[in-house]
Scaffold this motif. Structure first.
Motif, PDB file in Angstrom:
ATOM      1  N   GLU A   1      -3.763   3.749   1.049  1.00 21.63           N
ATOM      2  CA  GLU A   1      -4.339   3.478  -0.275  1.00 21.63           C
ATOM      3  C   GLU A   1      -3.703   2.250  -0.911  1.00 21.63           C
ATOM      4  O   GLU A   1      -2.491   2.129  -0.987  1.00 21.63           O
ATOM      5  CB  GLU A   1      -4.125   4.695  -1.175  1.00 21.63           C
ATOM      6  N   GLY A   2      -4.529   1.309  -1.317  1.00 20.73           N
ATOM      7  CA  GLY A   2      -4.075   0.093  -1.963  1.00 20.73           C
ATOM      8  C   GLY A   2      -4.086  -1.121  -1.047  1.00 20.73           C
ATOM      9  O   GLY A   2      -3.894  -2.246  -1.511  1.00 20.73           O
ATOM     10  N   ILE A   3      -4.316  -0.933   0.239  1.00 17.84           N
ATOM     11  CA  ILE A   3      -4.246  -2.069   1.164  1.00 17.84           C
ATOM     12  C   ILE A   3      -5.387  -3.065   0.938  1.00 17.84           C
ATOM     13  O   ILE A   3      -5.207  -4.270   1.082  1.00 17.84           O
ATOM     14  CB  ILE A   3      -4.184  -1.588   2.638  1.00 17.84           C
ATOM     15  N   GLU A   4      -6.565  -2.565   0.529  1.00 13.46           N
ATOM     16  CA  GLU A   4      -7.690  -3.472   0.272  1.00 13.46           C
ATOM     17  C   GLU A   4      -7.399  -4.364  -0.935  1.00 13.46           C
ATOM     18  O   GLU A   4      -7.701  -5.557  -0.927  1.00 13.46           O
ATOM     19  CB  GLU A   4      -9.002  -2.691   0.047  1.00 13.46           C
ATOM     20  N   GLU A   5      -6.810  -3.792  -1.966  1.00 14.74           N
ATOM     21  CA  GLU A   5      -6.450  -4.572  -3.155  1.00 14.74           C
ATOM     22  C   GLU A   5      -5.420  -5.645  -2.802  1.00 14.74           C
ATOM     23  O   GLU A   5      -5.524  -6.795  -3.236  1.00 14.74           O
ATOM     24  CB  GLU A   5      -5.899  -3.653  -4.242  1.00 14.74           C
ATOM     25  N   SER A   6      -4.436  -5.285  -1.983  1.00 14.39           N
ATOM     26  CA  SER A   6      -3.434  -6.262  -1.553  1.00 14.39           C
ATOM     27  C   SER A   6      -4.074  -7.366  -0.720  1.00 14.39           C
ATOM     28  O   SER A   6      -3.733  -8.541  -0.865  1.00 14.39           O
ATOM     29  CB  SER A   6      -2.326  -5.576  -0.749  1.00 14.39           C
ATOM     30  N   ALA A   7      -5.009  -7.000   0.146  1.00 15.50           N
ATOM     31  CA  ALA A   7      -5.703  -8.001   0.962  1.00 15.50           C
ATOM     32  C   ALA A   7      -6.468  -8.981   0.079  1.00 15.50           C
ATOM     33  O   ALA A   7      -6.478 -10.192   0.346  1.00 15.50           O
ATOM     34  CB  ALA A   7      -6.641  -7.313   1.951  1.00 15.50           C
ATOM     35  N   ASP A   8      -7.090  -8.481  -0.984  1.00 16.24           N
ATOM     36  CA  ASP A   8      -7.817  -9.352  -1.905  1.00 16.24           C
ATOM     37  C   ASP A   8      -6.880 -10.327  -2.609  1.00 16.24           C
ATOM     38  O   ASP A   8      -7.205 -11.508  -2.786  1.00 16.24           O
ATOM     39  CB  ASP A   8      -8.588  -8.533  -2.941  1.00 16.24           C
ATOM     40  N   VAL A   9      -5.701  -9.846  -3.011  1.00 18.16           N
ATOM     41  CA  VAL A   9      -4.708 -10.711  -3.667  1.00 18.16           C
ATOM     42  C   VAL A   9      -4.287 -11.819  -2.709  1.00 18.16           C
ATOM     43  O   VAL A   9      -4.199 -12.995  -3.087  1.00 18.16           O
ATOM     44  CB  VAL A   9      -3.487  -9.882  -4.131  1.00 18.16           C
ATOM     45  N   ILE A  10      -4.035 -11.466  -1.459  1.00 21.84           N
ATOM     46  CA  ILE A  10      -3.597 -12.454  -0.467  1.00 21.84           C
ATOM     47  C   ILE A  10      -4.710 -13.465  -0.189  1.00 21.84           C
ATOM     48  O   ILE A  10      -4.460 -14.673  -0.116  1.00 21.84           O
ATOM     49  CB  ILE A  10      -3.129 -11.748   0.822  1.00 21.84           C
ATOM     50  N   LYS A  11      -5.951 -12.990  -0.072  1.00 24.40           N
ATOM     51  CA  LYS A  11      -7.075 -13.912   0.146  1.00 24.40           C
ATOM     52  C   LYS A  11      -7.203 -14.902  -1.016  1.00 24.40           C
ATOM     53  O   LYS A  11      -7.434 -16.094  -0.801  1.00 24.40           O
ATOM     54  CB  LYS A  11      -8.386 -13.137   0.294  1.00 24.40           C
ATOM     55  N   ASP A  12      -7.031 -14.420  -2.247  1.00 25.82           N
ATOM     56  CA  ASP A  12      -7.101 -15.296  -3.418  1.00 25.82           C
ATOM     57  C   ASP A  12      -5.977 -16.333  -3.391  1.00 25.82           C
ATOM     58  O   ASP A  12      -6.194 -17.509  -3.720  1.00 25.82           O
ATOM     59  CB  ASP A  12      -7.041 -14.493  -4.714  1.00 25.82           C
ATOM     60  N   LEU A  13      -4.769 -15.903  -3.011  1.00 26.12           N
ATOM     61  CA  LEU A  13      -3.642 -16.836  -2.923  1.00 26.12           C
ATOM     62  C   LEU A  13      -3.877 -17.902  -1.862  1.00 26.12           C
ATOM     63  O   LEU A  13      -3.534 -19.064  -2.062  1.00 26.12           O
ATOM     64  CB  LEU A  13      -2.342 -16.093  -2.612  1.00 26.12           C
ATOM     65  N   VAL A  14      -4.448 -17.505  -0.736  1.00 23.92           N
ATOM     66  CA  VAL A  14      -4.739 -18.477   0.319  1.00 23.92           C
ATOM     67  C   VAL A  14      -5.708 -19.523  -0.203  1.00 23.92           C
ATOM     68  O   VAL A  14      -5.508 -20.727  -0.018  1.00 23.92           O
ATOM     69  CB  VAL A  14      -5.294 -17.780   1.587  1.00 23.92           C
ATOM     70  N   GLY A  15      -6.747 -19.081  -0.890  1.00 23.80           N
ATOM     71  CA  GLY A  15      -7.698 -20.021  -1.452  1.00 23.80           C
ATOM     72  C   GLY A  15      -7.083 -20.928  -2.501  1.00 23.80           C
ATOM     73  O   GLY A  15      -7.363 -22.133  -2.549  1.00 23.80           O
ATOM     74  N   GLU A  16      -6.228 -20.371  -3.337  1.00 23.55           N
ATOM     75  CA  GLU A  16      -5.629 -21.130  -4.438  1.00 23.55           C
ATOM     76  C   GLU A  16      -4.524 -22.079  -3.975  1.00 23.55           C
ATOM     77  O   GLU A  16      -4.472 -23.239  -4.386  1.00 23.55           O
ATOM     78  CB  GLU A  16      -5.042 -20.146  -5.461  1.00 23.55           C
ATOM     79  N   LYS A  17      -3.635 -21.604  -3.132  1.00 21.96           N
ATOM     80  CA  LYS A  17      -2.447 -22.376  -2.764  1.00 21.96           C
ATOM     81  C   LYS A  17      -2.540 -23.073  -1.412  1.00 21.96           C
ATOM     82  O   LYS A  17      -1.799 -24.019  -1.153  1.00 21.96           O
ATOM     83  CB  LYS A  17      -1.204 -21.466  -2.761  1.00 21.96           C
TER      84      LYS A  17
ATOM     85  N   TYR B   1       0.853  -1.184   0.000  1.00 25.72           N
ATOM     86  CA  TYR B   1       0.000   0.000   0.000  1.00 25.72           C
ATOM     87  C   TYR B   1       0.886   1.230   0.000  1.00 25.72           C
ATOM     88  O   TYR B   1       2.091   1.138   0.259  1.00 25.72           O
ATOM     89  CB  TYR B   1      -0.950   0.010   1.210  1.00 25.72           C
ATOM     90  N   ASP B   2       0.320   2.382  -0.311  1.00 24.51           N
ATOM     91  CA  ASP B   2       1.076   3.634  -0.347  1.00 24.51           C
ATOM     92  C   ASP B   2       1.291   4.144   1.073  1.00 24.51           C
ATOM     93  O   ASP B   2       0.407   4.058   1.920  1.00 24.51           O
ATOM     94  CB  ASP B   2       0.320   4.680  -1.169  1.00 24.51           C
ATOM     95  N   ILE B   3       2.481   4.651   1.321  1.00 22.78           N
ATOM     96  CA  ILE B   3       2.819   5.247   2.618  1.00 22.78           C
ATOM     97  C   ILE B   3       3.034   6.737   2.399  1.00 22.78           C
ATOM     98  O   ILE B   3       3.875   7.130   1.583  1.00 22.78           O
ATOM     99  CB  ILE B   3       4.089   4.610   3.213  1.00 22.78           C
ATOM    100  N   GLN B   4       2.269   7.531   3.101  1.00 25.70           N
ATOM    101  CA  GLN B   4       2.357   8.990   2.945  1.00 25.70           C
ATOM    102  C   GLN B   4       3.525   9.588   3.716  1.00 25.70           C
ATOM    103  O   GLN B   4       4.167  10.509   3.252  1.00 25.70           O
ATOM    104  CB  GLN B   4       1.047   9.644   3.412  1.00 25.70           C
TER     105      GLN B   4
END
Length: 161
Positions: A131-147, A117-120
């Motif tokens: 900003e961007g932390i929700e998108e990163s969380a979604d990527v990690i959740k998808d990886l957990v499900g997949e791998k 995420y962006d650090i001000q």
């Protein structure tokens, strides 16, 4: 001083040749690898997604999983060496090491680098939007499900950021 390039590399580590920092082995790790007589963990490298998965040896079922997140400006390869070392003594664990996408980081004058995420700034971070932390969380959740969808236990770990 703690990372020394050595000519010794276990066969499974050859898959990490595109991860330059993972090539050098600390002298202590070299002794551990030399003394290790069990099967080596399997390594899956997805260069398109910049993803490293260090799994149990062939024939061993993963009962636990670890998602290890790197720090600001680093990549999955920064933790590949350590996780491979840990995998030798924990053959039931599947290690998933994703790389964050490159984004401009305000703290570093907008320079693009891998970041979750962006650090001000460094002051009053509790009030930042991240900003961007929700998108990163979604990527990690998808990886957990997949791998790691088939494991009984899960650890989410990381360093920095």
């Amino acid at each position: 001083f703690w990372l020394k390039l050595l000519s010794f590399r276990p066969p499974a580590m050859l898959a990490l040749r595109r991860f330059p920092r993972a090539r050098g082995l600390h002298a202590g790790a070299r002794r551990c690898f030399a003394a290790h007589d069990g099967p080596e963990p399997e390594i899956e490298v997805d260069h398109d997604r910049k993803l490293l998965v260090i799994g149990p040896p062939a024939g061993v079922k993963a009962t636990a999983g670890v998602v290890m997140l790197h720090g600001l400006g680093d990549t999955a390869k920064g933790w590949g060496q350590a996780c491979f070392h840990w995998a030798l003594s924990m053959p039931h664990v599947r290690w998933v090491l994703p790389t964050a996408k490159e984004i401009p980081v305000a703290l570093n004058n907008g320079m693009a680098m891998p970041a979750w995420y962006d650090i001000q700034g460094l002051e009053n971070r509790a009030l930042e939007e991240c900003e961007g932390i929700e998108e990163s969380a979604d990527v990690i959740k998808d990886l957990v499900g997949e791998k790691l969808g088939d494991v009984d236990r899960l650890v989410l770990g990381g360093f920095s950021q």
